[in-house]
Design an enzyme around this catalytic site. Structure first.
Site, PDB file in Angstrom:
ATOM      1  N   LYS A  55       9.978  -5.597   3.870  1.00 32.59           N
ATOM      2  CA  LYS A  55      10.340  -4.325   3.215  1.00 32.59           C
ATOM      3  C   LYS A  55      10.738  -3.280   4.262  1.00 32.59           C
ATOM      4  O   LYS A  55      10.058  -3.115   5.267  1.00 32.59           O
ATOM      5  CB  LYS A  55       9.187  -3.809   2.341  1.00 32.59           C
ATOM      6  CG  LYS A  55       9.571  -2.564   1.546  1.00 32.59           C
ATOM      7  CD  LYS A  55       8.645  -2.313   0.379  1.00 32.59           C
ATOM      8  CE  LYS A  55       8.959  -1.014  -0.333  1.00 32.59           C
ATOM      9  NZ  LYS A  55      10.315  -0.970  -0.916  1.00 32.59           N
ATOM     10  N   HIS A  71       3.054  -4.294   0.660  1.00 31.34           N
ATOM     11  CA  HIS A  71       4.269  -5.098   0.439  1.00 31.34           C
ATOM     12  C   HIS A  71       4.473  -6.095   1.574  1.00 31.34           C
ATOM     13  O   HIS A  71       3.880  -5.979   2.642  1.00 31.34           O
ATOM     14  CB  HIS A  71       5.500  -4.192   0.342  1.00 31.34           C
ATOM     15  CG  HIS A  71       5.642  -3.520  -0.991  1.00 31.34           C
ATOM     16  ND1 HIS A  71       5.044  -2.313  -1.274  1.00 31.34           N
ATOM     17  CD2 HIS A  71       6.296  -3.890  -2.125  1.00 31.34           C
ATOM     18  CE1 HIS A  71       5.328  -1.966  -2.524  1.00 31.34           C
ATOM     19  NE2 HIS A  71       6.083  -2.910  -3.062  1.00 31.34           N
TER      20      HIS A  71
END
Ligand SMILES: NC(=O)C1=CN([C@@H]2O[C@H](COP(=O)(O)OP(=O)(O)OC[C@H]3O[C@@H](n4cnc5c(N)ncnc54)[C@H](OP(=O)(O)O)[C@@H]3O)[C@@H](O)[C@H]2O)C=CC1
Ligand SMILES: O=C(O)C1=N[C@H](C(=O)O)C[C@H](O)C1
Length: 239
Positions: free
Chosen positions: A132, A128
């Protein structure tokens, strides 16, 4: 996720928080409030993509002011997960760690592969963007739950979160879930099934956060017509 929801014309009138941050003028009928009770009382349905603590506040207040909910927030602790189950006795709630159709199908495929390839080692990697906050991703944990379920196991009993040092050989049942972070990766999940002489890797890559917004809006339209209970995006998609 708020900017992705605002982009969607149908969701736009219902998005209530931080609109000015995105240089967007809400239509006259929109309610702009930072009062969660007012939000619950005036909404037909609420979509939550916040942080675990924000989701907890929403659920606690929703117990007193039941409203259909669509929740995509990940990183919920045990107490917050129990709160979700308790709240779902009083209102319909759709909770999914990933609102995409692709991951909903991948969950099914992983469970089937795990069962059929019972000798294969299972490892999960997620990637990600650098912003995040929680790790591993909610999606990776859900994929891990499906993989474990395919073998009649409980993920909590077999999950490995990292490897470092002289750790010894891999045990048969363990399922490692590893997280990578960098750049603007929207979301990439790979579930690998490894054996001697062959391996299979199943990958899902989200290329736009609009995918999650679209799924959440579809879920919102669906959940308002459901009886009280806890649902997932698979229920909404009829999978
Ligand atoms: N299920 C799915 O398909 C998806 C799930 N997610 C999950 O959604 C969550 C949010 O992700 P993302 O949009 O990237 O995160 P961001 O950090 O970009 O956005 C989070 C938003 O929540 C707000 N917020 C923070 N704390 C609270 C609170 N206590 N009460 C109300 N609002 C709050 C923030 O406001 P402020 O900036 O003012 O702090 C911000 O607007 C994560 O858990 C992520 O994993 C994300 C994408 C898809
Ligand atoms: O934080 C994100 O961005 C995402 N979070 C969800 C997760 O934790 O699984 C879903 C998606 O992968 C994007």
């Amino acid at each position: 996720m708020i900017e992705n929801l605002i982009k969607d014309k149908e969701a736009r009138p219902h998005v209530l928080h931080a609109l000015e941050d995105f240089n967007f003028m809400p239509p006259k009928e929109a309610i702009v409030t930072d009062d969660v009770v007012e939000l619950l009382q005036k909404s037909a349905v609420i979509i939550d993509f916040t942080i675990a603590m924000g989701c907890e506040t929403l659920l606690e207040n929703a117990l007193k002011h039941p409203t259909p909910l669509v929740i995509g927030t990940t990183g919920l602790n045990e107490h917050q997960q129990n709160l979700l189950k308790e709240a779902a006795n009083n209102m319909p709630i759709l909770y999914s760690t990933n609102m995409s159709l692709g991951v909903a199908v991948l969950n099914r495929l992983v469970e089937l592969a795990s069962k059929s390839l019972s000798d294969f080692d299972i490892e999960i990697v997620e990637q990600h963007h650098r912003f995040k906050k929680d790790a591993p991703s909610g999606t990776a944990l859900t994929l891990g739950e499906h993989a474990a379920r395919g073998r009649g196991l409980n993920l909590d009993d077999v999950r490995v979160s990292g490897r470092n040092g002289l750790i010894g050989e891999r045990s048969k049942d363990e399922i490692a879930i590893m997280a990578l972070r960098g750049g603007d990766i929207v979301g990439r999940h790979t579930v690998g099934f490894y054996n001697d002489g062959e391996f299979i890797e199943m990958n899902h890559t989200a290329t736009s956060r609009d995918t999650f917004a679209k799924g959440a809006i579809k879920a919102a339209k669906w959940i308002i017509n459901q009886p009280n209970g806890l649902y997932t995006i698979s229920d909404c998609l009829g999978l």
